[in-house]
Design a protein around this motif. Structure first.
Motif, mmCIF file in Angstrom:
data_model
loop_
_atom_site.group_PDB
_atom_site.id
_atom_site.type_symbol
_atom_site.label_atom_id
_atom_site.label_comp_id
_atom_site.label_asym_id
_atom_site.label_seq_id
_atom_site.Cartn_x
_atom_site.Cartn_y
_atom_site.Cartn_z
ATOM 1 N N THR A 27 0.829 -1.207 0.000
ATOM 2 C CA THR A 27 0.000 0.000 0.000
ATOM 3 C C THR A 27 0.866 1.260 0.000
ATOM 4 O O THR A 27 0.874 2.006 -0.983
ATOM 5 N N PHE A 30 3.726 1.316 -2.874
ATOM 6 C CA PHE A 30 3.274 1.674 -4.218
ATOM 7 C C PHE A 30 2.842 3.131 -4.288
ATOM 8 O O PHE A 30 2.993 3.774 -5.321
ATOM 9 N N TYR A 63 -3.946 3.669 -5.346
ATOM 10 C CA TYR A 63 -3.150 3.231 -4.199
ATOM 11 C C TYR A 63 -3.451 4.041 -2.946
ATOM 12 O O TYR A 63 -3.353 3.524 -1.831
ATOM 13 N N THR A 67 -4.622 2.295 0.465
ATOM 14 C CA THR A 67 -3.907 2.618 1.698
ATOM 15 C C THR A 67 -4.873 3.076 2.790
ATOM 16 O O THR A 67 -4.775 2.646 3.938
#
Length: 185
Positions: A27, A30, A63, A67
């Motif tokens: 998470t 990236f 992402y 996250t």
């Protein structure tokens, strides 16, 4: 392996440290990579700068979304669920307590919106309880946990459903797990 701890008559299920690191890299790692792509794309010192910029801008929201969904799983010492085995046993989660005898079906399902695995428990009184695992629980560990601590005390119908779902040969081969009969007190 997951962190399964037994105290008195309660089993505490926590996520694996390996999966904590893996989820952090998948998470936040990236997300940092996307920011790196945007910064290098804005320098325009390569003929691929527009690809860097486009890729970074395209994947950053995705992402960031993953996250934000995964952040509650990174709380140190987070207990995913508790199991009190036995004839009057129950599964205790953040969303409620489910008597083991009332479990009709238990599944390990990936949520298509946030890509996080959930344990979904359907009861005989048509309630559906989702226990979020934040991808910190492996499928083999989930199967062994249910088979060892919940299965012996389930209703006969639920046992038949579980037996159709589980592959004991695969568990035996990959995890060296053998089903044991419960101790009757």
């Amino acid at each position: 392996m997951s962190n399964i701890r037994e105290e008195e008559n309660t089993i505490f299920i926590k996520g694996s440290k390996f999966y904590y690191v893996l989820m952090f890299l998948a998470t936040v790692g990236f997300l940092i990579g996307c920011v790196f792509l945007i910064i290098n794309g804005l320098k325009f010192n390569s003929k691929y700068s527009l690809f860097y910029l486009g890729g970074g801008i395209l994947f950053t929201p995705f992402y960031l979304y993953l996250t934000l969904w995964s952040l509650p799983g990174f709380i140190p010492g987070k207990i995913l669920l508790k199991i009190i085995p036995g004839e009057g046993g129950r599964v205790i989660a953040k969303k409620g307590t489910i008597p083991i005898k009332n479990i009709q079906d238990i599944s390990f399902v990936r949520n298509p919106l946030n890509l996080i695995n959930d344990i979904v428990i359907q009861t005989f009184d048509d309630k559906k309880i989702k226990i979020r695992t934040y991808n910190l629980l492996d499928e083999l560990v989930y199967e062994m946990m249910v088979d060892q601590y919940i299965y012996p005390y389930m209703h006969e119908h639920a046992k038949q459903v579980w037996d159709r779902k589980i592959n004991l040969e695969r568990l035996s081969k990959e995890a060296r797990y053998e089903r044991k009969e419960p101790k009757i007190d």
